[in-house]
Design an enzyme around this catalytic site. Structure first.
Site, mmCIF file in Angstrom:
data_model
loop_
_atom_site.group_PDB
_atom_site.id
_atom_site.type_symbol
_atom_site.label_atom_id
_atom_site.label_comp_id
_atom_site.label_asym_id
_atom_site.label_seq_id
_atom_site.Cartn_x
_atom_site.Cartn_y
_atom_site.Cartn_z
ATOM 1 N N TYR A 184 -15.985 18.642 -0.246
ATOM 2 C CA TYR A 184 -17.129 17.851 0.720
ATOM 3 C C TYR A 184 -17.566 19.424 1.377
ATOM 4 N N HIS B 270 -18.496 13.925 9.340
ATOM 5 C CA HIS B 270 -17.406 14.500 8.927
ATOM 6 C C HIS B 270 -16.701 15.231 10.091
ATOM 7 N N ILE C 172 1.664 3.755 2.499
ATOM 8 C CA ILE C 172 2.490 4.128 3.358
ATOM 9 C C ILE C 172 3.633 3.060 3.664
ATOM 10 N N GLY D 61 0.975 -1.212 0.201
ATOM 11 C CA GLY D 61 -0.073 0.047 -0.123
ATOM 12 C C GLY D 61 0.668 1.223 0.066
ATOM 13 N N ARG E 177 -7.124 19.431 7.989
ATOM 14 C CA ARG E 177 -6.236 18.222 8.506
ATOM 15 C C ARG E 177 -4.760 18.799 8.380
ATOM 16 N N TYR F 281 -14.172 3.567 10.315
ATOM 17 C CA TYR F 281 -13.094 3.472 10.007
ATOM 18 C C TYR F 281 -12.200 3.938 11.329
ATOM 19 N N ALA F 282 -12.500 5.043 11.808
ATOM 20 C CA ALA F 282 -11.728 5.392 13.148
ATOM 21 C C ALA F 282 -11.945 4.450 14.223
ATOM 22 N N LYS G 286 -9.956 1.432 13.901
ATOM 23 C CA LYS G 286 -8.596 1.666 14.342
ATOM 24 C C LYS G 286 -8.257 1.746 15.890
ATOM 25 N N THR H 299 -4.072 6.056 13.648
ATOM 26 C CA THR H 299 -4.314 7.166 13.057
ATOM 27 C C THR H 299 -4.636 8.459 14.115
ATOM 28 N N ASP H 300 -4.619 9.570 13.581
ATOM 29 C CA ASP H 300 -5.034 10.793 14.485
ATOM 30 C C ASP H 300 -6.519 10.798 14.417
ATOM 31 N N GLU H 301 -7.287 9.711 13.835
ATOM 32 C CA GLU H 301 -8.699 9.788 13.644
ATOM 33 C C GLU H 301 -9.127 9.257 14.788
ATOM 34 N N LYS I 189 -2.395 -8.659 1.191
ATOM 35 C CA LYS I 189 -3.497 -9.286 0.619
ATOM 36 C C LYS I 189 -3.762 -8.804 -0.810
HETATM 37 P P1 NAD Z 1 -3.508 1.804 1.929
HETATM 38 O O1 NAD Z 1 -4.988 1.723 1.581
HETATM 39 O O2 NAD Z 1 -2.665 2.636 0.798
HETATM 40 O O3 NAD Z 1 -3.019 0.312 1.896
HETATM 41 C C1 NAD Z 1 -3.424 -0.693 2.682
HETATM 42 C C2 NAD Z 1 -2.655 -1.834 2.545
HETATM 43 O O4 NAD Z 1 -3.032 -2.985 3.370
HETATM 44 C C3 NAD Z 1 -2.739 -2.340 1.023
HETATM 45 O O5 NAD Z 1 -1.746 -2.886 0.288
HETATM 46 C C4 NAD Z 1 -3.909 -3.581 1.155
HETATM 47 O O6 NAD Z 1 -3.486 -4.595 0.096
HETATM 48 C C5 NAD Z 1 -3.380 -4.108 2.378
HETATM 49 N N1 NAD Z 1 -4.394 -4.857 3.053
HETATM 50 C C6 NAD Z 1 -5.689 -4.736 3.320
HETATM 51 N N2 NAD Z 1 -6.379 -5.600 4.076
HETATM 52 C C7 NAD Z 1 -5.386 -6.391 4.157
HETATM 53 C C8 NAD Z 1 -5.255 -7.786 5.106
HETATM 54 N N3 NAD Z 1 -6.560 -8.311 5.491
HETATM 55 N N4 NAD Z 1 -4.210 -8.606 5.009
HETATM 56 C C9 NAD Z 1 -3.070 -8.067 4.483
HETATM 57 N N5 NAD Z 1 -3.082 -6.924 3.822
HETATM 58 C C10 NAD Z 1 -4.190 -6.233 3.654
HETATM 59 O O7 NAD Z 1 -3.179 2.322 3.185
HETATM 60 P P2 NAD Z 1 -2.044 3.322 3.855
HETATM 61 O O8 NAD Z 1 -2.812 4.931 3.462
HETATM 62 O O9 NAD Z 1 -0.723 3.325 3.345
HETATM 63 O O10 NAD Z 1 -2.269 3.348 5.415
HETATM 64 C C11 NAD Z 1 -1.359 2.435 5.957
HETATM 65 C C12 NAD Z 1 -1.683 2.384 7.463
HETATM 66 O O11 NAD Z 1 -1.400 3.672 7.877
HETATM 67 C C13 NAD Z 1 -3.075 1.959 7.876
HETATM 68 O O12 NAD Z 1 -3.236 1.236 8.753
HETATM 69 C C14 NAD Z 1 -3.859 3.336 8.029
HETATM 70 O O13 NAD Z 1 -5.024 3.293 9.129
HETATM 71 C C15 NAD Z 1 -2.550 4.052 8.524
HETATM 72 N N6 NAD Z 1 -2.753 5.741 8.359
HETATM 73 C C16 NAD Z 1 -2.718 6.051 7.115
HETATM 74 C C17 NAD Z 1 -2.709 7.384 7.046
HETATM 75 C C18 NAD Z 1 -2.732 8.084 5.698
HETATM 76 O O14 NAD Z 1 -2.928 9.199 5.694
HETATM 77 N N7 NAD Z 1 -2.805 7.371 4.713
HETATM 78 C C19 NAD Z 1 -2.549 8.496 8.219
HETATM 79 C C20 NAD Z 1 -2.334 7.901 9.388
HETATM 80 C C21 NAD Z 1 -2.493 6.268 9.426
HETATM 81 O O1 DAU Z 2 -5.863 11.554 9.649
HETATM 82 C C1 DAU Z 2 -5.282 10.440 8.962
HETATM 83 C C2 DAU Z 2 -6.223 9.641 8.168
HETATM 84 O O2 DAU Z 2 -6.200 10.580 6.827
HETATM 85 C C3 DAU Z 2 -5.955 8.501 7.615
HETATM 86 O O3 DAU Z 2 -5.990 7.446 9.085
HETATM 87 C C4 DAU Z 2 -6.957 7.744 6.712
HETATM 88 O O4 DAU Z 2 -6.437 6.471 6.435
HETATM 89 C C5 DAU Z 2 -6.993 8.598 5.675
HETATM 90 O O5 DAU Z 2 -7.693 8.113 4.580
HETATM 91 C C6 DAU Z 2 -6.883 10.100 5.893
HETATM 92 O O6 DAU Z 2 -8.470 10.212 6.207
HETATM 93 P P1 DAU Z 2 -9.197 11.654 5.609
HETATM 94 O O7 DAU Z 2 -10.508 11.309 5.738
HETATM 95 O O8 DAU Z 2 -8.857 12.640 6.502
HETATM 96 O O9 DAU Z 2 -8.554 11.769 4.372
HETATM 97 P P2 DAU Z 2 -9.083 11.816 2.829
HETATM 98 O O10 DAU Z 2 -8.063 12.353 1.812
HETATM 99 O O11 DAU Z 2 -10.156 11.263 2.508
HETATM 100 O O12 DAU Z 2 -9.726 13.235 3.070
HETATM 101 C C7 DAU Z 2 -9.159 14.576 3.563
HETATM 102 C C8 DAU Z 2 -10.152 15.804 3.535
HETATM 103 O O13 DAU Z 2 -10.757 16.042 2.356
HETATM 104 C C9 DAU Z 2 -11.264 15.592 4.574
HETATM 105 O O14 DAU Z 2 -11.616 16.525 5.318
HETATM 106 C C10 DAU Z 2 -12.203 15.199 3.503
HETATM 107 C C11 DAU Z 2 -12.046 16.001 2.362
HETATM 108 N N1 DAU Z 2 -12.435 15.470 1.010
HETATM 109 C C12 DAU Z 2 -11.878 14.084 0.859
HETATM 110 C C13 DAU Z 2 -12.244 13.748 -0.335
HETATM 111 C C14 DAU Z 2 -11.895 12.420 -0.646
HETATM 112 C C15 DAU Z 2 -13.119 16.210 0.122
HETATM 113 O O15 DAU Z 2 -13.624 17.243 0.519
HETATM 114 N N2 DAU Z 2 -13.519 15.787 -1.111
HETATM 115 C C16 DAU Z 2 -13.142 14.390 -1.380
HETATM 116 O O16 DAU Z 2 -13.352 13.988 -2.596
#
Ligand code: NAD
Ligand code: DAU
Length: 337
Positions: free
Chosen positions: A207, A276, A13, A11, A214, A150-151, A154, A126-128, A35
């Protein structure tokens, strides 16, 4: 040789972290367990060759027998758990997969850590989990008040992790990261969605009134924080990882459009996300005390990220078809044309 099991390593990160670790520690090996859901992408790991330092295994973190076999076969000493369902809007449509992977899957990894006597597990959260924070900064001792499925999943995983530490002295640490941006993020998330739509002169769906705030952190800074917690974090503790950037959605969209030289008229205000969260903001003193500080400002992080999508159309054009278009139609009631 230290061997890490990195779950979710295909994925966003996770794949950046695999590259970070293999680049930084010549004596480390990584086994990726992923997966390959819609968000997992082997293109993110395409430059790595299978060998003693890197293995890829397709599988589910909820498969206890597989996890324990991998730990034994590869001499794994620590697990870093990125595997999760991660998109808030999808959790609103269909929460089941979130509870299965994010909660139950994390439990399976904790059990493997305990049973196999691993040195450490880092659970990426996550900070969520703090919920919407109208003022001030969340510290690690604050109450968890998650508001989306989701939050909540987590937060549930974190509580199980802390229970394992209390009950069995399992050496687990938790990181709570802010909104992360950078290369290889699936274009359902705001930054890659806005960027790739803008590159195609398509509307940016904002939205509600676009005032949700954020803290956007560059993925390399997030990985550096996780690395530090892996090596120096205290078991049973959580560590916030945020850059201190407070940016609302309209400001975010404007920064992307300005960098790409596209008109602000591409911003399209759409129905708000149910429930939201209007603001997240982290106190990062605990991690900073270990010597961490973010290297990238918001504008540097955003410009590096947007430039990467501009220069790597091959990566995201493949994704923006099939499943992605189906999701887009459900979420936004239309397709990007
Ligand atoms: P992502 O959605 O890009 O990737 C998730 C990965 O997990 C994918 O490769 C997917 O195939 C794999 N996966 C999902 N279900 C699985 C399972 N049952 N078994 C094995 N693999 C599985 O996610 P990301 O944005 O890179 O986030 C990674 C982690 O960091 C997550 O735990 C997320 O909650 C956390 N996080 C993300 C953010 C963000 O802004 N993206 C911020 C803070 C924390
Ligand atoms: O804060 C950490 C989290 O950040 C991670 O734990 C999550 O995995 C990650 O998906 C992300 O969650 P958010 O919901 O904050 O991120 P997203 O990119 O979906 O949205 C960022 C902001 O933008 C949020 O306030 C919603 C808004 N948004 C998002 C989308 C997809 C819009 O206004 N329009 C959109 O189409």
């Amino acid at each position: 040789m230290h061997t890490l099991l990195v779950t979710g390593g295909a994925g966003f990160i996770g794949s950046n972290f695999v590259h970070y670790v293999l680049g930084k520690y010549p004596d480390y090996a990584v086994v990726v367990l992923d997966k390959l859901t819609y968000a997992g992408n082997l293109d993110n790991l395409r430059d790595l060759t299978e060998g003693p330092r890197y293995r890829f295994v397709r599988g589910d973190i909820a498969d206890a027998a597989l996890v324990e076999r991998l730990v034994g076969e590869h001499g794994v000493r620590a697990i870093v758990n990125f595997a999760a369902e991660t998109h808030v809007d999808r959790s609103i449509m269909d929460p089941g997969a979130f509870i299965q992977t994010d909660v139950y899957g994390t439990h399976v990894l904790l059990e493997a850590t305990r049973k196999c006597g691993l040195d450490r597990m880092v659970h990426i959260s996550t900070d969520e989990v703090y919920g919407s924070v109208p003022t001030g900064l969340s510290t690690e001792e604050d109450k968890l008040e998650p508001r989306s499925p989701y939050a909540a999943s987590k937060a549930g995983a974190e509580l199980i992790a802390f229970a394992y530490h209390t009950t069995y002295a399992t050496p687990v640490v938790v990181t709570r990261g802010a909104n992360t941006i950078g290369p290889c993020q699936y274009p359902e998330k705001a930054v890659p969605l806005f960027t790739t739509n803008a590159l195609d002169d398509q509307p940016l769906p904002i939205y509600g009134t676009g005032t949700a705030v954020r803290d956007y952190i560059y993925v390399e800074d997030h990985c550096a924080g996780i690395d530090l917690v892996l090596h120096q974090g205290e078991p049973g503790r959580a560590y916030n990882i945020g850059a201190g950037n407070e940016v609302n959605t309209v400001e975010l969209a404007a920064a992307i459009l300005d960098f790409l030289g596209k008109p602000h008229s591409l911003m399209r205000f759409v129905a708000d996300r149910p429930g939201h969260d209007m603001r997240y903001a982290l106190d990062t003193a605990r991690l900073r005390a270990l010597g961490w500080a973010p290297r990238y400002s918001f504008h540097e992080a955003m410009e590096k990220t947007v430039a990467w999508y501009r220069d790597n159309e091959w990566w995201w054009r493949r994704i923006k078809s099939g499943e992605y278009l189906e999701y887009y139609r459900k979420q936004y009631g239309r397709q990007p044309t």
